[in-house]
Design a protein around this motif. Sequence first.
Motif, PDB file in Angstrom:
ATOM      1  N   PRO A 383       0.840  -1.204   0.000  1.00  0.00           N
ATOM      2  CA  PRO A 383       0.000   0.000   0.000  1.00  0.00           C
ATOM      3  C   PRO A 383       0.878   1.259   0.000  1.00  0.00           C
ATOM      4  N   ALA A 384       0.306   2.372  -0.364  1.00  0.00           N
ATOM      5  CA  ALA A 384       1.031   3.650  -0.354  1.00  0.00           C
ATOM      6  C   ALA A 384       1.475   3.983   1.069  1.00  0.00           C
ATOM      7  N   TYR A 385       2.528   4.817   1.169  1.00  0.00           N
ATOM      8  CA  TYR A 385       3.089   5.141   2.480  1.00  0.00           C
ATOM      9  C   TYR A 385       2.049   5.751   3.411  1.00  0.00           C
ATOM     10  N   ASP A 386       1.173   6.621   2.882  1.00  0.00           N
ATOM     11  CA  ASP A 386       0.190   7.256   3.762  1.00  0.00           C
ATOM     12  C   ASP A 386      -0.811   6.238   4.317  1.00  0.00           C
ATOM     13  N   VAL A 387      -1.011   5.134   3.612  1.00  0.00           N
ATOM     14  CA  VAL A 387      -1.863   4.070   4.137  1.00  0.00           C
ATOM     15  C   VAL A 387      -1.107   3.248   5.171  1.00  0.00           C
ATOM     16  N   LEU A 388       0.133   2.892   4.829  1.00  0.00           N
ATOM     17  CA  LEU A 388       0.955   2.100   5.746  1.00  0.00           C
ATOM     18  C   LEU A 388       1.203   2.821   7.073  1.00  0.00           C
TER      19      LEU A 388
END
Length: 415
Positions: A383-388
Amino acid sequence: MITTNPRRAVTAGALALGLAASLAACSAPAGDAADDQEYGSWEEVLEAADGQTVRLWMYGGDEQGNAYIDSELIPAAAEAGVTLERVPIADTPDALNRILSEVQAGETDGEVDLVWVNGNNFGTGKEAGAWECGWTDMLPNMALTDPDDPLLQDDFGTPVDGCEAPWHKAQFTFVYNSDTVTDVPSSMEELLDWARANPGRFTYPAPPDFTGSVFVREVLYSVNGGYENVPLAFDQADFDEVTPALYEELQDLAPSLWREGATYPQDSNELNELFANGEVDFTMTYGPATLTELVANGTYPAGTKVLTLDEGTVGNASFLGLASTSGSKAGAMVVANIALSVEQQVAKALPDTWGQFTVLDLDQLSEEERAQFDAIPESPVVPAYDVLSENANPELASGWVSPIDEGWRQQVLAR
């Protein structure tokens, strides 16, 4: 592998800690090393750097990281007139202890110039005068970072104070094989329950390995009801209050681990090999962005997926520390500045290069520069960093790390 041989493990740890402690007691504060490497402007830095050789000491077991340095950063440094040499090491304390030995000897042209560092090694080195401080504000590309970003202000509770330049962000992540794990956990408590219900299919690297150490701290948060209930600053009374439940949990878990907990992977590489070979169903990493390439090239099974926990996981940042004993400080500053450039941060973020999360603040970039990050292909695995990083947990102060690791050696490994 790390086996239940407490005498050897404790002795090795005591030797490493003993060196750092003895030097910490007699060395000068950071930045007090007397030399003529002081510069009034970035132009003076560039002029002094021309022709210098900079040795970057970094963990040598990350093949993607090694390839990035060799194919991207070394050529870029050469264009600026700096010869960059990658020095592979088994662990960051190897570099720190070398610097501390040079500090004690009064060396001003030591073997170490830059170090890939964060966490306890940074905090210990800062106390002992291992790092040059107050230099990062001179780097032009620091303007591309967010000065209020908490991940860049403190490193495991130790103020950065211009003693290291940000390099990339990290997010501790669990990884599983969805072909074999069908009852997917959603919390640390459920993950540990899964390990008990599936004997031999889960393990973790032995602390003080960096990844194994953070796993233990994640369990500490979990058994105390979340990170909010564990004071970030170290205090012995707090340690005595919150760690008994941790070690009881890990003692209870041990018989259900791979090889019944009689032996543990020595480091994350060994755990990754077990996962790649199908001997365990989970692995863990601070650098999940590298998973994309590992799945694409067949190292990891096609069913590899990221496990996100409801309570979040620990996030931090990695840095480049400048040795106080370096004789090529200007060259090291030029390399650190190049590493912060949009071109290098994009190259490092590409999944088929290294896949590391940028430390740049995209709001500080031009539309054209942001477009370079937008063009990075989305990963089918990560997942994208902002999700992680959603619900990211803070790191404990570095003062916690060694006592927790030592407690694990005495109360879990030795049993």
